[in-house]
Every structure is written in C-alpha cells, then in structure tokens.
Write an enzyme that holds these catalytic residues in place. Structure first.
Site, PDB file in Angstrom:
ATOM      1  N   GLU A 168      -6.343  -8.114  -0.386  1.00  0.00           N
ATOM      2  CA  GLU A 168      -6.769  -8.158   1.021  1.00  0.00           C
ATOM      3  C   GLU A 168      -8.248  -7.807   1.075  1.00  0.00           C
ATOM      4  O   GLU A 168      -8.701  -6.939   0.325  1.00  0.00           O
ATOM      5  CB  GLU A 168      -6.024  -7.111   1.865  1.00  0.00           C
ATOM      6  N   GLU A 170       0.814  -1.223   0.000  1.00  0.00           N
ATOM      7  CA  GLU A 170       0.000   0.000   0.000  1.00  0.00           C
ATOM      8  C   GLU A 170       0.848   1.274   0.000  1.00  0.00           C
ATOM      9  O   GLU A 170       0.886   2.024   0.986  1.00  0.00           O
ATOM     10  CB  GLU A 170      -0.971   0.002   1.193  1.00  0.00           C
TER      11      GLU A 170
HETATM   12  C1  GAL Z   1      -4.229  -2.813   5.116  1.00  0.00           C
HETATM   13  C2  GAL Z   1      -2.783  -3.250   5.231  1.00  0.00           C
HETATM   14  C3  GAL Z   1      -2.662  -4.525   6.055  1.00  0.00           C
HETATM   15  C4  GAL Z   1      -3.472  -4.427   7.307  1.00  0.00           C
HETATM   16  C5  GAL Z   1      -4.890  -4.090   6.956  1.00  0.00           C
HETATM   17  C6  GAL Z   1      -5.821  -3.991   8.136  1.00  0.00           C
HETATM   18  O1  GAL Z   1      -4.333  -1.474   4.743  1.00  0.00           O
HETATM   19  O2  GAL Z   1      -2.246  -3.475   3.964  1.00  0.00           O
HETATM   20  O3  GAL Z   1      -1.302  -4.752   6.345  1.00  0.00           O
HETATM   21  O4  GAL Z   1      -2.923  -3.443   8.123  1.00  0.00           O
HETATM   22  O5  GAL Z   1      -4.919  -2.850   6.307  1.00  0.00           O
HETATM   23  O6  GAL Z   1      -7.121  -3.659   7.714  1.00  0.00           O
END
Ligand code: GAL
Length: 692
Positions: free
Chosen positions: A329, A180
């Site tokens: 994710e 990110e």
């Molecule tokens: C994302 C990040 C992850 C984790 C996640 C939690 O933005 O890439 O590492 O922190 O958020 O929601």
C-alpha cells in the site's frame, strides 16, 4: 488452465527483453509467475462496495493507468461468509475474472482483520481484551483476539475455503494474510498462553526468578500463573518476554492461515502479510520467517516526505527476507489519519514510486483505488472518486505505470547490493523504549540518525537483523545494540578480526538476553576487545560540545563518559566543557584489530559530526559511492544482477538538478537515447542503463 490476467508478454516487454526475463534470471524478483511484468503497479480494490455493473468501468480505468494488479478481499468477511459456515465466493470469482479480462492480476487478502458481526456476537470470546481488561466491540477493525482458539478456527476455515476455491486460479498471484497485524490481546487465553510460553522457555520458576532478579520489589514467583500480563511499568525482563511472546503469537497466527492455504494453493502463489515500517509491536524477523516475501505499507512518517527516512524503511523491509519486496500500500498523495492530511507535492507520488523500486521493491500498490461510498476513510486519497472518474493524481500514477512497463525489462532480476549494513534489533529497541531514561531517546530516530550519512555517502545500505551473516559487509553499524548475547559478541569480534569495520552507537552492550544488566560495564562482552568502556551514561537536557578528529560539534540527548583501557585504543573525539562529569572525557574511541576496526560512539552526535565520522569509516573500509559529485537531495540507487546494472536517479528537490555521468548511458524512461549528463526537473527521475 492458461492465465488470462497477464497482458501478452510482448505488449509489455518486447522480444529481446523476453529472452532476458527467462526463469533463472528472475532470482532477485520478489515473486515469480508466468509472464510477470518485472515491475508492477497495483491498487487496493473493494468490488464488494460497488454494484457489479460498475466494475467494468473501474477496471477499464485501471487498465488505462497501466495497473497490473489489484488486492481484493481483505476486510470482506461479511460478504464472503454472510452467515456461519455459508460461503459465497461467486462475486469474487466474477470480480477476479473481470480484472483478468483487463489484464489485471489479483492478490487475495484473507479477511481476518475484520470479523463479521454474527461471529463476534455469537462467540464474544473472539474479541480482544485490552490491557485494562476492556473487551473490544464490533464496528471498527482489528477487534479480534489473536490467541483465541475459536477465532483461530474461524480464521483457518475462511482461509481454507478461499484457498480451495482460488488456490489454482491462474489470475491469483498471491495471498495477503489479514492486514497490518498490530493489536495483541491481554485476555484470559493470552494470559494462559503467555504462562505456558514462559514455562517452556524457563523450565522452572526458579530459573525465571534468577534471570529476572525477582527479589527486587518482592517480585519472586512461586508459579508461572502468578505472572502478570502487562506491556508497561513492569520488570524489564517480563516486558521483553511479553514482546517476544507477542511476536511468536503473530507468527503462529500466520502459520494457522498458511497451514490452511498452502496445501490447496499452487506453489507460485506467494503468501505474505502487509507490515508497517518501523512499527515495533512484534519482531518482524520472527513473523517473516514463515512468509514468502516481505510487503509493507509505505505511508510517509511525518507531514513532509523525508526521502532518507522513507528509504530507510524500504531497506528495512528488504532486510526482512533479504530479498526484493513489495509495497503493498502507498498513499495516492494523502491519507486521512494525520493531524493535517496535507498532500504530497505534485510529482512526489512518482518520486516515491521510483524510490521504492530503487530500494528493491518489485511492486507499488496504491491505497486505494476508489473512495468507498461510506465508512471511516471517506477523506482518504484515491485514484478515482466515488463517482468513478479520475482525480488529479491519477495521471501521475498512469505515468508511473507507463514508465514501469518501459524500464521493467532492464530491471527484471536485479536487486540493490550494499557493502555496508546497519542492524535493526527489536530486543534492543524494546529494551531502550521501556526505559528511555531521556524521553527524547527514540530508538528509531537514533537508527535513522546513523543511517542518514551512511546512505548519503555510500548510496546503498542494507538494514539487517543481528542474525544475518556479517561477512559480506565492509562496514557494520550497530546504532544501539542495547541487548547483546555472548554469541553475538563472539560473531562481532570474529567479523572485526576478519577485516570488518564495526561501529557501535551509544547504549550498546548494556543488557543480556534477559534484559538484565551485563556484569561488565558497556559494551559488556565487547569491553576488553574494544579496550575501552562506558564509565557512566548521562541524559542531556542541553547540548554538549565535542571536538577531535571529526572537527568541532555537539552531542545532545545522550552522552557517555568513556575511558580507555588499552594502549592501542585511540580517543577520536572528546567532550568539551559541560556538566563537569563529561569535561574533556572521551566521546568516541576506536581500536584497530588487524585490517579491521571497532569504534564506540558514546554520544548522540550532531549530523555534521556524525557525517564526518561516517566518511572516515567508509574511507578506512574502502567503500566508494556509486556515483560521486551528485547534488544534495538527488538520490542514487543501483539495482544489479544477471549481468545487468541500472541506475535510478531521483531529484527529491523541487528545483532542477544536473548530474554528470562518468560515461554515456541510455535513459530508459526519458526522451533521449543516450545521455552524458542528466537534467532532472524538480522531483524528476532518470532510469539509466549502460549503453549496449
Ligand atoms: C492502512 C490500512 C488500509 C487503510 C490505509 C489508509 O494502514 O492497511 O486498510 O486503512 O491504512 O491509509
């Protein structure tokens, strides 16, 4: 070396399906590697946080949940390189082998979002400096400087060492660079590089002064190195160039690691990074130009799941490479960073997984597998708790895994296709954001306001960059193309002359590429083609009535007083009585050009009026919905390609809904072989294929 992480193909898809998934049929798939399950479920796994003796139990439970994929390694720099130049990949070798033993493939993350303490202590120049001149410290993440040569060298070296070690590992299917991208640096190296970047672009300081109109407030520069580095309260030209510089810098930051990985990695291993929906810190199209696939992190943007808004972000991600993408994710019911981290309702995790597929994802990965024993995210949603045993949402993900495996073969090699497109333009979003004029004018909300009826009515929308060829679309919407070049204007006129239906939203065509006002009134170089213009814009503090061809409604936030210069430009909607300036003035005008048309919408219209306007435009252009008569809140997605066509119906309502089908279809994940109509429970999903 033969691959061991993939389950034997027939476990997943059977022989008939195998024939269908032969190589040439997989063109639409985001990624390709031998025996790839067409749809993958994955999770972020951090083996470095756990004793090795517990890995097998974790992987067992993953396999039982039909998890095909883990992403590992991102953030594990201190474990991979415990001291300068001393690498330890043994644990990662063993973790990958253990995953493969459970038929689970691996995406390797380069750990550069979290430099180790030894690195930033010894080389403090690698730490980023914020806009106020404060240097970051160790202890969080993203504390690095994206411009610092020393940091680039370290990032290159760790990526290269990883690639030398894992580039031919059959169980590693791809790479995620960093994590990110977000925080730029404002320190001395960034400043120097920004000046060099400006010098390369403008050649002479005189040219920069001219385009930036620096006589204003005595901003005239004698040398490039006098130019400040700011992202706020500055000349709009400088602000726009800073964002472009940041975009180019993230691109070169990616290229630095790609150059380290590619020579040592099998071509089948893709390279990507995970991005954040509408995030506007850099131009996604610039960065994606050097990546193999798009991958994004799907966390709902408000406390409640708004499926149209979420769907728009999938379509946005598909547009980054104009092909299928991955959800790298997503939330297993809840996160830990909102003011109130309320969960998705039971059933919505599955609903979201299928929505991702419906919009062109080929993989959905949950963040994260297991609660870390400590650290900043102890409250975040997971699939198993710190004790390693399933939490309630595990069963829902398990169901997703089963269904992806069942429906995958019919979906392999397919993508969404659309006859309508909406343009997402970073230059324009930035330009509006720098000078919103009305605080309520959020450029993303405005894009989504136009997207909403378009998606509801056409059931398939591409969100594209302004540089994408337009000719494949019957309708093209530019919700607020604030920054426009003559070349873009020429392409748009050509599109309309060739029969396209073009819709321009408020604030279109105000600025040139330097964020300077166009010499003509809005929409600038499209003014005479439209046969109309913006006489004046107004920020609104209360709503204004509008009426005309699309009934009576209101405009709020923004209203432009339009006028018509050409006899064949028609006024479709007028303002009612309001601030005097707008009374009875045109709000929406349109002109037919051959078989095409150009329409200018000067106001932020209420949803019902915008919906009627959209219906009219789609009708003129001959765009039909994929499936008509669908109840509100039921989303229709179609993926097609390679002679296949699959419908995905998602009931986003908590109440049941029924959808009638024009002809019987096979429900690939339901209990009945053939259905004429589909009964969807609350948050229910049906995946339908034509009868053989
Ligand atoms: C994302 C990040 C992850 C984790 C996640 C939690 O933005 O890439 O590492 O922190 O958020 O929601």
């Amino acid at each position: 070396m033969s691959s061991s992480c993939r389950r034997p193909a027939n476990v997943f898809i059977g022989l008939a399906a195998l024939a269908l998934s032969a190589a040439p049929l997989l063109r639409a798939q985001a990624t390709q590697y031998p025996n790839q399950p067409p749809l993958l479920v994955g999770a972020a796994w951090y083996p470095e946080q756990w004793p090795e003796s517990q890995w097998d139990q974790d992987l067992d439970r993953m396999e039982a949940a039909h998890i095909d994929l883990v992403r590992v390694g991102e953030f594990a720099w201190s474990t991979m390189e415990p001291s300068e130049g001393h690498y330890d990949f043994g644990w990662l070798d063993r973790a990958i082998a253990a995953a493969a033993h459970h038929h689970i493939c691996v995406v390797l993350g380069t750990p550069t979002a979290a430099p180790p303490a030894w690195l930033t202590t010894k080389y403090p120049q690698t730490l980023r400096v914020d806009e106020n001149g404060r240097r970051a410290e160790h202890g969080n993440r993203q504390q690095f400087s994206f411009t610092d040569p020393k940091y680039r060298q370290f990032a290159h070296d760790i990526a290269e060492q990883m690639a030398i070690h894992f580039g031919h590992n059959p169980d590693v299917v791809g790479w995620q660079l960093d994590n990110e991208y977000a925080e730029p640096d404002f320190g001395p190296t960034a400043r120097e590089q920004f000046h060099a970047w400006l010098q390369k672009k403008y050649g002479t300081i005189a040219s920069l002064n001219r385009h930036w109109a620096t006589a204003y407030w005595s901003q005239t520069y004698d040398n490039f190195d006098e130019i400040p580095v700011r992202q706020d309260r500055e000349n709009p030209a400088l602000l726009l160039e800073w964002k472009r510089f940041v975009s180019d810098t993230w691109k070169s930051y990616s290229e630095n690691q790609i150059a380290a990985i590619r020579p040592h990695a099998d071509p089948r291993q893709f390279i990507t990074t995970n991005t954040m929906g509408w995030f506007d810190g850099f131009n996604e199209y610039t960065v994606h130009s050097v990546l193999d696939i798009a991958a994004w992190d799907d966390y709902i943007s408000t406390d409640q799941y708004d499926y149209i808004d979420n769907g728009a972000r999938h379509d946005l991600a598909r547009g980054f490479k104009m092909k299928n993408f991955w959800v790298m994710e997503t939330e297993p019911a809840f996160v830990n960073w909102r003011p109130t981290n309320n969960p998705l309702l039971k059933g919505q995790v599955r609903d979201m997984a299928w929505q991702a597929i419906g919009h062109g994802a080929d993989a959905v990965e949950y963040w994260q597998w297991r609660s870390a024993p400590n650290g900043q995210e102890e409250y975040h949603g997971v699939l198993v708790g710190a004790d390693g045993t399933p939490v309630p949402v595990y069963a829902e993900v398990q169901q997703v895994g089963e269904e992806f495996a069942k429906a995958g073969p019919a979906i392999a090699g397919t993508s969404p296709h659309s006859e309508v497109a909406l343009v997402n333009d970073y230059d324009s979003r930035w330009a509006i954001d720098f000078q919103r004029h009305s605080a309520a004018f959020d450029p993303v909300n405005e894009i989504v306001a136009f997207y909403r009826p378009l998606r509801e009515q056409s059931q398939a929308v591409d969100i594209i960059s302004i540089d994408t060829p337009f000719d494949r679309y019957k309708v093209l919407e530019l919700p607020a193309l604030n920054v426009i070049s003559q070349q873009t204007a020429d392409r748009l006129m050509e599109y309309v002359r060739n029969g396209g239906h073009l819709l321009l939203g408020p604030r279109t065509g105000m600025k040139d590429e330097y964020n300077a006002l166009q010499p003509e009134r809005q929409p600038g170089p499209l003014m005479s083609f439209l046969g109309g213009r913006v006489d004046q814009f107004y920020a609104l503090d209360s709503s204004v009535p509008v009426s005309g061809d699309f009934g009576s409604g209101t405009a709020s936030i923004w209203a432009e007083q339009l006028s018509v210069q050409s006899p064949d430009t028609k006024v479709e909607t007028r303002y009612g009585r309001s601030n005097g300036w707008l009374d009875d003035q045109p709000a929406v005008i349109t002109r037919n050009v051959g078989r095409g048309s150009i329409t200018y919408v000067g106001a932020w219209l209420d949803p019902a009026t915008l919906s009627k306007l959209t219906a009219h435009l789609l009708d003129e252009a001959g765009v039909q919905p994929i499936l008509s008569g669908v109840p509100e809140g039921v989303e229709v997605c179609r993926r097609s390609g390679d002679g296949k066509s699959v419908l995905i119906l998602i009931n986003h309502n908590s109440d049941p809904a029924q959808v009638a089908l024009p002809k019987p279809m096979r429900d690939l994940i339901g209990s009945q072989a053939s259905v004429n109509s589909v009964d969807l429970p609350g948050f229910g999903v049906a995946v339908l294929a034509p009868e053989r």
